[in-house]
Write an enzyme that holds these catalytic residues in place. Sequence first.
Site, PDB file in Angstrom:
ATOM      1  N   GLN A  62       0.811  -1.217   0.000  1.00  0.00           N
ATOM      2  CA  GLN A  62       0.000   0.000   0.000  1.00  0.00           C
ATOM      3  C   GLN A  62       0.844   1.266   0.000  1.00  0.00           C
ATOM      4  O   GLN A  62       0.288   2.374   0.034  1.00  0.00           O
ATOM      5  CB  GLN A  62      -0.922   0.007   1.227  1.00  0.00           C
ATOM      6  CG  GLN A  62      -1.898  -1.135   1.306  1.00  0.00           C
ATOM      7  CD  GLN A  62      -3.033  -1.011   0.298  1.00  0.00           C
ATOM      8  OE1 GLN A  62      -3.224   0.025  -0.338  1.00  0.00           O
ATOM      9  NE2 GLN A  62      -3.795  -2.079   0.137  1.00  0.00           N
ATOM     10  N   SER A  93       3.231  -5.024  -4.754  1.00  0.00           N
ATOM     11  CA  SER A  93       2.093  -5.557  -5.515  1.00  0.00           C
ATOM     12  C   SER A  93       1.838  -4.695  -6.738  1.00  0.00           C
ATOM     13  O   SER A  93       1.820  -3.463  -6.650  1.00  0.00           O
ATOM     14  CB  SER A  93       0.840  -5.594  -4.633  1.00  0.00           C
ATOM     15  OG  SER A  93      -0.300  -5.944  -5.386  1.00  0.00           O
ATOM     16  N   CYS A 127      -9.578  -9.007   1.490  1.00  0.00           N
ATOM     17  CA  CYS A 127      -9.235 -10.407   1.737  1.00  0.00           C
ATOM     18  C   CYS A 127     -10.053 -11.020   2.858  1.00  0.00           C
ATOM     19  O   CYS A 127     -10.098 -12.233   3.013  1.00  0.00           O
ATOM     20  CB  CYS A 127      -7.743 -10.524   2.064  1.00  0.00           C
ATOM     21  SG  CYS A 127      -6.689  -9.944   0.720  1.00  0.00           S
TER      22      CYS A 127
END
Length: 459
Positions: free
Chosen positions: A237, A257, A383
Amino acid sequence: MEFGSGFKYCIIHQFSSGSLESIPAVLGQFWNRQLTRPQRIRTVGRKLIKKHEQDEPRPLYMDFQATTPMDPRVLDAMLPYQVNYYGNPHSRTHAYGWESESAMETARKQQVADLIGADPREIIFTSGATESNNMAIKGVARFYKAKKRHVITTQTEHKCVLDSCRILESEGFDVTYLPVQNSGLLDLELLEASIRTDTSLVSVMTVNNEIGVKQPIKEIGQICRSKGVFFHTDAAQAVGKIPISISDWKIDLMSISGHKIYGPKGVGALYVRRRPRVRLEPIQNGGGQERGLRSGTVPTPLAVGLGAACSIAQEEMEYDHQRVSMLANRLVQKVMSEIPDVIMNGDPEQRYPGCINLSFAYVEGESLLMALKDVALSSGSACTSASLEPSYVLRAIGADEDLAHSSIRFGIGRFTTEEEVDYTAEKCIEQVHRLREMSPLWEMSQEGIDLKSINWTQH
């Protein structure tokens, strides 16, 4: 840089006919402009909300912590490697392999590594941050298990970090789950006191995915380096959104990511320091690709996409951060000035502004989400969104269960518009007032009744 085929595809795909003639003429004028700033495509982005002129409008997207839309420039970079340059990057005997390998290494060296100030040999391509986290935590712990069998993390980490640690516990490792303060920040003195002679790894998230709190990573890195303990951070993030220097911050391993920085899904990276060297036991074996740490053919189009996303993020980070901060302040001020008893979860200063977690007292979070059906929001991590339990992150920062159940996460990103922020704030204000009017708890609180003093009974 002109709008390429990727940008045109993003637009054409939204219309059922798939023909250029079906696209409103207003879009055409944007195709050949220089794409130097994100605002150049925001006007076009608003057109993408509708799949077709006669269809129902899609919800506004305000969930940028769950995933981000792919930047059209990233798709432009990827498309040639999906169609024309399809060689295996590990094939060393012909031009197809060489050109794919060159593209992969360019992404590794000039884009991903440069964004965080790393040596390109320290970048390992993976399928995403979850795999990177698993590799880092399990890999380090297992490699050094002969002498060190203790790992430290926090109670507010991503689920894949916590589950990796639970797997290690089942293998006989000792794991310390440090609590955080009510602000969400880690107590550095507690961390230092928790490090033992047999501690091999400390894992702390850079920016929390639910409440946006930014941990003091530089200070944590200094503590770990002084104690001879490896330091891993889940920066999914944070990368591309805030400046990161792995050398200054004394980071030994870092997870990245692709789809959190406007890149493709299914790709990420793990930074593994070479000096002082960090050793890990691979969790995936095979052909020995990626320095033997992550066997398997590297998907060239995805690696190129991650590299392009990192390059764009590096170029536009300052502008993006200023704009996201402005929009976040606009949303928070509008909501909190019109609705009483709203709590912002997490430290108000040490945070990434694009992640806003608000608790609306006397309102059930799921009811508010349903009421805001034309805005894509969430009540926590994607998630764990299927769980009806209150967020473990909010419980870890001391939020009461009722407030934890009443929280909503607002995610703001590169392509969010002022109109979307204003609409979201207005709808939120309207629906919170409506739901509170239906709530007996709100009525009791307005009458001055202390709800915590009531001894509720079950029937």
